[in-house]
Enzyme design. Structure first.
Site, PDB file in Angstrom:
ATOM      1  N   SER A 166       0.827  -1.198   0.000  1.00 39.65           N
ATOM      2  CA  SER A 166       0.000   0.000   0.000  1.00 39.65           C
ATOM      3  C   SER A 166       0.865   1.254   0.000  1.00 39.65           C
ATOM      4  O   SER A 166       1.605   1.537   0.942  1.00 39.65           O
ATOM      5  CB  SER A 166      -0.925  -0.001   1.221  1.00 39.65           C
ATOM      6  OG  SER A 166      -1.577   1.241   1.270  1.00 39.65           O
ATOM      7  N   HIS A 180      -1.074  -1.151  -4.378  1.00 42.52           N
ATOM      8  CA  HIS A 180      -2.378  -0.824  -3.797  1.00 42.52           C
ATOM      9  C   HIS A 180      -2.402   0.685  -3.545  1.00 42.52           C
ATOM     10  O   HIS A 180      -1.535   1.231  -2.853  1.00 42.52           O
ATOM     11  CB  HIS A 180      -2.573  -1.605  -2.498  1.00 42.52           C
ATOM     12  CG  HIS A 180      -3.923  -1.413  -1.875  1.00 42.52           C
ATOM     13  ND1 HIS A 180      -5.043  -2.082  -2.299  1.00 42.52           N
ATOM     14  CD2 HIS A 180      -4.324  -0.603  -0.863  1.00 42.52           C
ATOM     15  CE1 HIS A 180      -6.081  -1.717  -1.577  1.00 42.52           C
ATOM     16  NE2 HIS A 180      -5.677  -0.806  -0.691  1.00 42.52           N
ATOM     17  N   ASP A 235      -4.614   3.882  -2.228  1.00 42.76           N
ATOM     18  CA  ASP A 235      -5.759   4.261  -1.406  1.00 42.76           C
ATOM     19  C   ASP A 235      -6.176   5.703  -1.675  1.00 42.76           C
ATOM     20  O   ASP A 235      -5.412   6.634  -1.428  1.00 42.76           O
ATOM     21  CB  ASP A 235      -5.394   4.130   0.076  1.00 42.76           C
ATOM     22  CG  ASP A 235      -5.249   2.686   0.500  1.00 42.76           C
ATOM     23  OD1 ASP A 235      -6.206   1.914   0.287  1.00 42.76           O
ATOM     24  OD2 ASP A 235      -4.186   2.319   1.025  1.00 42.76           O
ATOM     25  N   MET A 272      -8.757   8.583  -0.562  1.00 40.58           N
ATOM     26  CA  MET A 272      -9.655   8.939   0.552  1.00 40.58           C
ATOM     27  C   MET A 272     -10.138  10.373   0.391  1.00 40.58           C
ATOM     28  O   MET A 272      -9.337  11.260   0.108  1.00 40.58           O
ATOM     29  CB  MET A 272      -8.896   8.832   1.872  1.00 40.58           C
ATOM     30  CG  MET A 272      -8.283   7.466   2.110  1.00 40.58           C
ATOM     31  SD  MET A 272      -7.360   7.460   3.629  1.00 40.58           S
ATOM     32  CE  MET A 272      -6.763   5.756   3.632  1.00 40.58           C
ATOM     33  N   HIS A 330      -8.160   1.562  -4.562  1.00 39.71           N
ATOM     34  CA  HIS A 330      -9.173   1.362  -3.521  1.00 39.71           C
ATOM     35  C   HIS A 330      -9.813   2.718  -3.231  1.00 39.71           C
ATOM     36  O   HIS A 330      -9.185   3.595  -2.625  1.00 39.71           O
ATOM     37  CB  HIS A 330      -8.457   0.778  -2.281  1.00 39.71           C
ATOM     38  CG  HIS A 330      -9.328   0.605  -1.083  1.00 39.71           C
ATOM     39  ND1 HIS A 330      -8.811   0.342   0.166  1.00 39.71           N
ATOM     40  CD2 HIS A 330     -10.676   0.639  -0.935  1.00 39.71           C
ATOM     41  CE1 HIS A 330      -9.809   0.226   1.029  1.00 39.71           C
ATOM     42  NE2 HIS A 330     -10.937   0.407   0.395  1.00 39.71           N
ATOM     43  N   MET A 383     -12.024   5.031  -1.303  1.00 38.51           N
ATOM     44  CA  MET A 383     -12.759   5.287  -0.062  1.00 38.51           C
ATOM     45  C   MET A 383     -13.395   6.666  -0.210  1.00 38.51           C
ATOM     46  O   MET A 383     -12.999   7.636   0.453  1.00 38.51           O
ATOM     47  CB  MET A 383     -11.794   5.216   1.125  1.00 38.51           C
ATOM     48  CG  MET A 383     -11.424   3.781   1.473  1.00 38.51           C
ATOM     49  SD  MET A 383      -9.901   3.659   2.412  1.00 38.51           S
ATOM     50  CE  MET A 383      -8.740   3.627   1.063  1.00 38.51           C
ATOM     51  N   MET A 432     -12.119  -5.347   4.479  1.00 42.60           N
ATOM     52  CA  MET A 432     -11.381  -4.417   5.336  1.00 42.60           C
ATOM     53  C   MET A 432     -11.186  -5.076   6.703  1.00 42.60           C
ATOM     54  O   MET A 432     -12.165  -5.432   7.371  1.00 42.60           O
ATOM     55  CB  MET A 432     -12.148  -3.098   5.492  1.00 42.60           C
ATOM     56  CG  MET A 432     -12.212  -2.248   4.237  1.00 42.60           C
ATOM     57  SD  MET A 432     -10.623  -1.985   3.436  1.00 42.60           S
ATOM     58  CE  MET A 432      -9.684  -1.183   4.750  1.00 42.60           C
ATOM     59  N   ASP A 473      -7.287  -6.246   3.615  1.00 40.84           N
ATOM     60  CA  ASP A 473      -6.651  -4.926   3.665  1.00 40.84           C
ATOM     61  C   ASP A 473      -6.715  -4.346   5.080  1.00 40.84           C
ATOM     62  O   ASP A 473      -7.809  -4.019   5.565  1.00 40.84           O
ATOM     63  CB  ASP A 473      -7.369  -4.003   2.667  1.00 40.84           C
ATOM     64  CG  ASP A 473      -6.705  -2.639   2.546  1.00 40.84           C
ATOM     65  OD1 ASP A 473      -5.615  -2.436   3.119  1.00 40.84           O
ATOM     66  OD2 ASP A 473      -7.285  -1.777   1.858  1.00 40.84           O
TER      67      ASP A 473
HETATM   68  C1  DX5 Z   1      -6.715   1.702   5.131  1.00 39.49           C
HETATM   69  C2  DX5 Z   1      -6.184   1.418   3.730  1.00 39.49           C
HETATM   70  C3  DX5 Z   1      -5.131   0.398   3.702  1.00 39.49           C
HETATM   71  C4  DX5 Z   1      -3.881   0.756   4.463  1.00 39.49           C
HETATM   72  C5  DX5 Z   1      -3.238  -0.521   4.921  1.00 39.49           C
HETATM   73  O1  DX5 Z   1      -7.820   2.503   5.038  1.00 39.49           O
HETATM   74  O2  DX5 Z   1      -7.237   0.950   2.900  1.00 39.49           O
HETATM   75  O3  DX5 Z   1      -4.820  -0.006   2.377  1.00 39.49           O
HETATM   76  O4  DX5 Z   1      -2.983   1.506   3.703  1.00 39.49           O
HETATM   77  O5  DX5 Z   1      -2.175  -0.199   5.738  1.00 39.49           O
HETATM   78  P1  DX5 Z   1      -1.605  -1.191   6.859  1.00 39.49           P
HETATM   79  O6  DX5 Z   1      -1.130  -2.430   6.129  1.00 39.49           O
HETATM   80  O7  DX5 Z   1      -0.505  -0.400   7.465  1.00 39.49           O
HETATM   81  O8  DX5 Z   1      -2.734  -1.505   7.800  1.00 39.49           O
HETATM   82 ZN    ZN Z   2      -6.714   0.015   0.947  1.00 38.97          ZN
END
Ligand code: DX5
Ligand code: ZN
Length: 223
Positions: free
Chosen positions: A8, A33, A35, A37, A66, A68, A137, A175
């Site tokens: 990630s 990956h 993210d 947000m 991903h 969010m 999640m 994840d």
């Molecule tokens: C959380 C993200 C994850 C995060 C995972 O909202 O979707 O992808 O980056 O990070 P770790 O592996 O540190 O929990």
């Molecule tokens: Zn993620």
């Protein structure tokens, strides 16, 4: 299938992003990956299109994006144009999930659905044949480095039951809070994509940390 590792980028060094991207290119990782947000669906803001485009410029492996964010339909095409290979939306953020999934597929991307820790697998009952990936999640989304929620194992097992004779090629991604301590147990339960942020980027040797997650073999899985 042999499992995939998806480091990630959220935990990467944003001041030296190209270095970290090249590390992942060299490593045994399978996907990036990424993210996204929006500060509304989750209590954090990460980054948007300019950063995604910059990542795509250097990444030599697929981008597993991903989302969010609320109302993802508004931006699907822009994410595809910015380089997303997989687009995962949250069940909790989609009123017309079937439409959203097919819009993602029409763009030529793999379509994923993410479930928050409290959302039961049963909500996928009538959409399971349409999706390529389910992202479970294992933390409440929004931040890297959180503690893994143990109930995830139960959810992987129910998802495995749901896909029988219906979508056995489904990718089951976990994840949040994934690392060496739980990777083997997650794969044994039926996960086949492991996302790891902190476990990779906080390691002394991130490339080795990826290799360690990748080297869990089918023999170990049977043991
Ligand atoms: C959380 C993200 C994850 C995060 C995972 O909202 O979707 O992808 O980056 O990070 P770790 O592996 O540190 O929990
Ligand atoms: Zn993620």
């Amino acid at each position: 299938m042999n499992h995939f590792i998806a480091p990630s980028i959220l935990s990467a060094d944003f001041a030296n992003l190209q270095n970290d991207i090249e590390m992942i290119n060299r490593s045994e990782a399978d996907w990036f990956h990424v993210d996204i947000m929006d500060g509304v669906f989750v209590p954090n803001i990460s980054f948007g299109f300019p950063v995604l485009t910059a990542i795509k410029k250097h990444a030599k492996k697929p981008l597993d994006v991903h989302l969010m964010i609320i109302d993802p339909d508004r931006y699907l095409e822009q994410f595809q144009k910015a380089g997303a290979d997989n687009i995962t939306v949250h069940y909790e953020a989609c009123t017309h999930l079937h439409r959203t999934i097919h819009a993602i597929k029409d763009l030529g991307c793999k379509a994923g659905v993410a479930l928050n820790p409290h959302t039961p697998i049963s909500v996928l009952e009538d959409i399971i044949e349409d999706i390529d990936l389910v992202c479970l999640m294992s933390v409440n989304p929004g931040f890297g480095g959180q503690t893994f929620i143990e109930n995830t194992y139960k959810k992987i097992r129910s998802l495995k039951l749901l896909v029988i004779n219906r979508n056995e090629g489904l990718l089951i991604e976990v994840d949040g809070g994934v690392g060496n301590a739980n990777a083997l147990a997650l794969l044994k339960a039926g996960a086949n994509v492991l996302v790891a942020g902190n476990a990779v980027f906080a390691a002394k040797d991130p490339e080795q940390a990826i290799a360690d997650l990748k080297k869990i073999t089918p023999d170990l899985l049977r043991a």
